[in-house]
Write a protein that holds these residues in place. Sequence first.
Motif, PDB file in Angstrom:
ATOM      1  N   LEU A  85       0.888  -1.696  -0.075  1.00 43.71           N
ATOM      2  CA  LEU A  85       0.219  -0.118  -0.674  1.00 43.71           C
ATOM      3  C   LEU A  85       0.636   1.692  -0.098  1.00 43.71           C
ATOM      4  N   ALA A  86       1.568   1.585   1.181  1.00 41.40           N
ATOM      5  CA  ALA A  86       2.718   2.192   1.432  1.00 41.40           C
ATOM      6  C   ALA A  86       3.391   2.495  -0.046  1.00 41.40           C
ATOM      7  N   THR A 170       6.620  -9.780  -5.896  1.00 40.50           N
ATOM      8  CA  THR A 170       5.342 -10.033  -7.179  1.00 40.50           C
ATOM      9  C   THR A 170       4.565 -10.603  -7.288  1.00 40.50           C
ATOM     10  N   ASP A 171       5.198 -11.742  -6.218  1.00 30.20           N
ATOM     11  CA  ASP A 171       3.575 -12.824  -5.749  1.00 30.20           C
ATOM     12  C   ASP A 171       3.094 -12.303  -4.565  1.00 30.20           C
ATOM     13  N   PHE A 172       3.460 -11.759  -4.209  1.00 29.33           N
ATOM     14  CA  PHE A 172       2.867 -11.185  -2.954  1.00 29.33           C
ATOM     15  C   PHE A 172       2.229  -9.267  -3.059  1.00 29.33           C
ATOM     16  N   GLY A 173       2.788  -9.276  -4.268  1.00 24.52           N
ATOM     17  CA  GLY A 173       2.050  -7.944  -4.680  1.00 24.52           C
ATOM     18  C   GLY A 173       1.594  -7.423  -5.192  1.00 24.52           C
ATOM     19  N   LYS A 174       1.155  -8.813  -6.462  1.00 20.25           N
ATOM     20  CA  LYS A 174      -0.300  -8.773  -7.265  1.00 20.25           C
ATOM     21  C   LYS A 174      -1.542  -9.525  -5.771  1.00 20.25           C
ATOM     22  N   GLU A 175      -0.960 -10.306  -5.075  1.00 20.37           N
ATOM     23  CA  GLU A 175      -1.945 -10.754  -4.146  1.00 20.37           C
ATOM     24  C   GLU A 175      -2.279  -9.490  -3.522  1.00 20.37           C
ATOM     25  N   PHE A 176      -1.726  -9.050  -2.852  1.00 22.58           N
ATOM     26  CA  PHE A 176      -2.075  -7.465  -2.181  1.00 22.58           C
ATOM     27  C   PHE A 176      -3.136  -6.643  -2.901  1.00 22.58           C
ATOM     28  N   GLN A 177      -2.744  -6.030  -4.900  1.00 28.04           N
ATOM     29  CA  GLN A 177      -3.394  -5.612  -5.456  1.00 28.04           C
ATOM     30  C   GLN A 177      -5.006  -6.193  -5.647  1.00 28.04           C
ATOM     31  N   SER A 178      -5.015  -7.445  -6.235  1.00 29.10           N
ATOM     32  CA  SER A 178      -6.419  -7.767  -5.951  1.00 29.10           C
ATOM     33  C   SER A 178      -6.920  -8.118  -4.997  1.00 29.10           C
TER      34      SER A 178
END
Length: 194
Positions: A85-86, A170-178
């Motif tokens: 988020l940040a 990348t995986d954590f980032g995509k999961e967060f975004q979704s």
Amino acid sequence: MNFLAHIYLSGENPELTIGNFIADSVKGKAYLQYPNEVQKGITLHRKIDSYTDSHPIVKKSVSRLFPKYGHYSTVIVDILYDHFLAANWKEYSDTPLEEYISGFYTLLQEYYEILPKKIQNFMPYMIKDNWLLSYASIQGIGTILYQMNQRTKNRSKMNFAVIELEEYYTDFGKEFQSFFEELELYVKNELRLL
């Protein structure tokens, strides 16, 4: 979700924001002693936590960490999601992150008298070390995880979770975004009902 997400999801209502921020330090029905809007913030925080803990995307992120960190994995994912988020703040707000956080610290000082003792005690450190802004960098997340590990008397080993953050960034980032898109819709609905 961790501090920054709870604050952001509160919208523009100052007392709701305070309630959402202090909720973890307010147990059971003790929330009823607070002003109405603060109560709503505490209730919203609890709903966000329930929604988050049961969400399949969050469970996927947690499962990546679980073999190494056990039940601390959910806490780690909360912190990692605050990082995303940040780090991607411009996608969520037109107000620069530094300015947004500074406004929140001012709000905390204005409501100091109603903050639970635990929060009154850590607030000066939070502001001095600018915890919320530190979420934006991997190094800052490393520091937060190190401090959290110390609070568990080194049992959690969460200070090492930066390794997984970097390895699966990348995986954590995509999961967060979704997940966060769905969480924002959920919160929007809940705010109408409060």
